[in-house]
Each structure stands twice: as structure tokens, then as C-alpha cells.
Design an enzyme around this catalytic site. Structure first.
Site, PDB file in Angstrom:
ATOM      1  N   GLU A 128      -2.040  13.238   2.053  1.00  0.00           N
ATOM      2  CA  GLU A 128      -0.908  13.708   2.848  1.00  0.00           C
ATOM      3  C   GLU A 128      -0.590  12.694   3.930  1.00  0.00           C
ATOM      4  OE1 GLU A 128      -1.943  18.483   2.338  1.00  0.00           O
ATOM      5  OE2 GLU A 128      -1.713  17.615   4.337  1.00  0.00           O
ATOM      6  N   PRO A 129       0.583  12.796   4.558  1.00  0.00           N
ATOM      7  CA  PRO A 129       0.924  11.848   5.627  1.00  0.00           C
ATOM      8  C   PRO A 129      -0.132  11.766   6.721  1.00  0.00           C
ATOM      9  CG  PRO A 129       2.867  13.075   4.989  1.00  0.00           C
ATOM     10  CD  PRO A 129       1.721  13.692   4.243  1.00  0.00           C
ATOM     11  N   GLY A 130      -0.815  12.897   6.979  1.00  0.00           N
ATOM     12  CA  GLY A 130      -1.825  12.891   8.027  1.00  0.00           C
ATOM     13  C   GLY A 130      -3.245  13.067   7.535  1.00  0.00           C
ATOM     14  N   SER A 133      -8.574  10.261   3.140  1.00  0.00           N
ATOM     15  CA  SER A 133      -9.910  10.561   2.633  1.00  0.00           C
ATOM     16  C   SER A 133     -10.506  11.825   3.255  1.00  0.00           C
ATOM     17  CB  SER A 133     -10.840   9.361   2.901  1.00  0.00           C
ATOM     18  OG  SER A 133     -10.366   8.197   2.259  1.00  0.00           O
ATOM     19  N   GLU A 243     -13.719   8.214 -11.261  1.00  0.00           N
ATOM     20  CA  GLU A 243     -12.536   7.551 -10.708  1.00  0.00           C
ATOM     21  C   GLU A 243     -12.916   6.200 -10.103  1.00  0.00           C
ATOM     22  OE1 GLU A 243      -9.167   8.200  -7.181  1.00  0.00           O
ATOM     23  OE2 GLU A 243     -10.513   9.839  -7.727  1.00  0.00           O
ATOM     24  N   ARG A 244     -13.995   6.190  -9.360  1.00  0.00           N
ATOM     25  CA  ARG A 244     -14.409   4.947  -8.699  1.00  0.00           C
ATOM     26  C   ARG A 244     -14.923   3.923  -9.693  1.00  0.00           C
ATOM     27  NH1 ARG A 244     -16.612   8.568  -3.621  1.00  0.00           N
ATOM     28  NH2 ARG A 244     -14.540   8.666  -2.638  1.00  0.00           N
ATOM     29  N   GLN A 280     -14.931 -32.233  -5.272  1.00  0.00           N
ATOM     30  CA  GLN A 280     -16.147 -31.442  -5.074  1.00  0.00           C
ATOM     31  C   GLN A 280     -15.846 -30.062  -4.503  1.00  0.00           C
ATOM     32  OE1 GLN A 280     -19.044 -32.198  -1.810  1.00  0.00           O
ATOM     33  NE2 GLN A 280     -20.500 -32.650  -3.465  1.00  0.00           N
ATOM     34  N   GLY A 340      -2.188 -23.673  -4.777  1.00  0.00           N
ATOM     35  CA  GLY A 340      -1.245 -24.289  -3.849  1.00  0.00           C
ATOM     36  C   GLY A 340       0.066 -23.515  -3.798  1.00  0.00           C
ATOM     37  N   GLY A 364      -8.773   5.634  -4.164  1.00  0.00           N
ATOM     38  CA  GLY A 364     -10.048   6.078  -4.728  1.00  0.00           C
ATOM     39  C   GLY A 364     -11.166   6.123  -3.704  1.00  0.00           C
TER      40      GLY A 364
END
Length: 380
Positions: A128-130, A133, A243-244, A280, A340, A364
Site C-alpha cells: 500500500e502507499p503507506g 514490508s 517467492e524469494r 590488467q 563505456g 519480494g
């Protein structure tokens, strides 16, 4: 080092996946990137090819094989092809287990055949917006009205959000229950009050539709409760390891492919009258990435094998997720640098891999959350 976790059957499946990508995905991918969404025909094609519902029992139209190594092959090949927009992994590895392990017989017969054919595209709406996890921060509510729930709230960053025909929504059913007062409710396309917001403008994975979802007094039938009432926390924790792992498998595959294309590039590209590979510093960069990939691959293959046997725990899945995705991020940055100015051009695979892969350390469960899980297991 020779990989030992795959059988001839897995490699035959790998060939099938590569053929599918060549015929049904790669010719259309640039257009999907411009459109910001993949074609539904691609999902139907994946269903016809048997790439959807690998672990779904055959009686519901699936492959009837829950060997995670097949899912790993899919993740590796989609990653190597640079086609994360067709979110087959989300459908199979994240939503699929919820439907097969938690669904009632009626729910399975109603949803799984379309799930396997590609006619029903799925999503999980948790963030959700707030609240990301932190499940305790979820504000979307579902009020019991006898024969149905009334769902109100909003979700964001929902993968497959525009295309999804079936959305597994995490909602608060017991307000005072905190993380243990959440349930999984299935909202189907066309439900009154269910609206989709923007197809979000991301820096990468442009063809993977990611949306805001809004629920305004949506009537959800009682028979669309998935799993136990107030049981979402346990249900979500049960499936997070897979999932992970799926994300981790894509992470190491991406790092290896970036190393492969960059090794070829520095052999051909010249600077100061000689190939870059003669310098190198370049050799050391390639040597470091090759070693990191080899060590990570050994750990990931062990985790894949363990998960295929049902023996992988949440801590090792978290280790795999944070390590492989952080390696992917470092490899993308270093490989772009070795290209580059050309590395900054979208026509070069390394440029798109740089932006497409950046989300891997976030969704995840962020790297920081993975470390917290590991740390708690060691220190209490």
C-alpha cells in the site's frame, strides 16, 4: 563448474522455453516495452505451451509437477532473454501456491483451468502507499456483511495490475488483530467498485504492467475468502521462501549473463591500439565477477535442490535472495562501466539489464529485510 541439479528432462524443458521465447516473445518485446504492457495473446501462448501452472494438479489443467527446478529453468531463460515483462514467475511461483494450497475444491475448479490456459492472469495486492514490508501497516479493510465482505482501500506497485483478472488482496478483517487480523480475499475482474489506477511509469521492466488498485465498497462473496479467516500472515510467510528463491534464481542468472556478454565485448573492443581484455584492470574486473558468480551459483544450486525436496528454510532463502540480487546489481553496474558510453545506450543489453534489474533488491522483501530475518535467526 558443471551443474548437477538438472536432469535430461529439465534440459528438454529448457529447450522448449527457449523456443517459446524465440517465437512468441522476442519478436514482440520491443513493442510491448513501448506499450507498457504485454499482449494477452502471449499469456495464451504460454498456456498452450504448458508453461503456466507447472505445479497445478493435472485434473485442473496443470502440469502436475511441483519440482521447483522447472520453475528455476523458466526464471533462468526469461532472464537470459531479457524479457521480465511477461511475469510468468509471479503467476506460477507466487500466486499459484496460494490457489493450490489454500483454495477450496470449488475455488480450484473455478479458477485453476483458466490460470493454466492463460485466460486468467493473476496478481497479489499486498503493498500500500503507506505499507510495504510492514504488514501491520495495512489499512485496506474488509467488513463482514453476512453473505459477503465489503472491501475498501488501495494498493500500489501491483505487478500485473492492469492485466490481472484475479487479484489476491491482503485486507484487514479483524481491526484489532494487527498482522494476525489479515485475510486473503480474491477480487475478480469486473467487480463493482474495483478500479485500476495508473500503469506506473517505472525506470525499468517497462512492459511489465505495474498499477495502483482501488477498492471502493467492493462486494466480495464469502466464497472468495482464500485460506483461513485472519490467516493471511501465516499464509504469506509460508510462501515467501519460494517467492524469494524465484527472485534469487533470476538474480544469479542475470549476473552470469551480464558477465558473458561483457567478456565478449571487452575481447572485441579496442582502446589505445589493443583489445580492452589486454588491460590488467579489465582482466581483474572480469576475474572478480567470474569468481563471485561461481561461488554464488554453487550456493544457489544447493538452495534450488533443497527447495525442490521441500527442505529449504526461510533463512537460507533470505540469504539467497539478498546475496544474488545484490550481486546482480553490482555486476550490472560494473558491466555497464566496462562498456563505456555504449553501455548507456538502450540498444545494448547491458543498459536495459541495468534498469530492469534494479528492482530485484527491493521487491519480494528488501535486502535490509532479508538481513533482519537472517540476523534474528542467529541472535534472537
Amino acid at each position: 563448474m558443471r551443474r548437477e541439479i538438472f536432469t535430461d528432462e529439465h534440459e528438454a524443458f529448457r529447450a522448449t522455453v527457449r523456443t517459446f521465447l524465440t517465437k512468441e516473445v522476442l519478436p514482440h518485446y520491443e513493442q510491448w516495452e513501448k506499450d507498457g504492457i504485454v499482449s494477452r495473446e502471449a499469456w495464451l501462448a504460454a498456456g498452450r505451451q504448458g508453461l503456466l501452472g507447472l505445479a497445478v494438479p493435472e485434473e485442473y489443467g496443470g502440469g502436475g509437477n511441483d519440482d521447483f527446478r522447472y520453475a528455476a529453468v523458466l526464471a533462468e531463460e526469461f532472464t537470459r532473454a531479457g524479457t521480465p515483462g511477461l511475469a510468468v514467475g509471479l503467476h506460477n511461483d507466487i500466486v499459484g501456491p496460494y490457489l493450490t494450497s489454500l483454495g477450496t475444491e470449488e475455488q480450484k475448479r473455478r479458477w485453476l483451468p483458466g490460470f493454466c490456459s492463460g485466460e486468467i492472469i493473476t496478481a497479489v495486492a499486498m503493498t500500500e502507499p503507506g505499507a510495504g514490508s510492514d504488514l501491520q501497516g495495512i489499512r485496506t479493510t474488509a467488513e463482514d456483511r453476512g453473505d459477503h465482505w465489503v472491501l475498501n482501500g488501495s494498493k500500489t506497485f501491483i505487478s500485473n495490475g492492469i492485466l490481472a483478472d484475479l487479484v489476491v488482496v491482503v485486507a484487514k478483517t479483524t481491526p484489532e488483530g494487527g498482522a494476525h487480523g489479515l485475510s486473503l480475499l480474491v477480487v475478480e475482474r469486473g467487480a463493482e467498485g474495483f478500479e485500476r489506477g495508473r500503469n506506473l511509469d517505472k525506470i525499468g521492466q517497462k512492459s511489465q504492467d505495474t498499477a495502483e488498485l482501488f477498492f471502493n465498497d467492493v462486494r466480495v462473496p464469502k466464497e472468495n475468502l482464500l485460506g483461513e479467516l485472519d490467516g493471511a500472515f501465516i499464509h504469506l510467510m509460508t510462501n515467501l521462501a519460494q517467492e524469494r528463491m524465484a527472485i534469487a534464481v533470476a538474480g544469479i542468472a542475470a549476473a552470469e549473463h551480464l558477465l558473458e556478454i561483457t567478456t565478449a565485448y571487452v575481447k572485441e573492443r579496442e582502446a589505445f591500439g589493443r583489445p580492452l581484455a589486454r588491460l590488467q584492470h579489465i582482466r581483474f574486473e572480469i576475474a572478480e565477477m567470474a569468481t563471485e558468480c561461481a561461488v554464488t551459483r554453487a550456493f544457489l544450486d544447493r538452495c534450488i535442490a533443497d527447495h525442490a525436496k521441500g527442505e529449504l528454510d526461510a533463512v537460507h532463502a533470505s540469504m539467497a535472495k539478498w546475496w544474488a540480487t545484490e550481486l546482480q546489481k553490482r555486476a550490472a553496474d560494473r558491466c555497464l562501466q566496462l562498456h563505456g558510453g555504449y553501455g548507456y545506450m538502450n540498444e545494448y543489453r547491458v543498459a536495459r539489464a541495468f534498469t530492469d534489474g534494479r528492482i530485484q533488491t527491493i521487491y519480494g522483501g528488501t535486502t535490509e529485510i532479508m538481513k533482519e530475518i537472517i540476523g534474528r535467526s542467529l541472535l534472537g
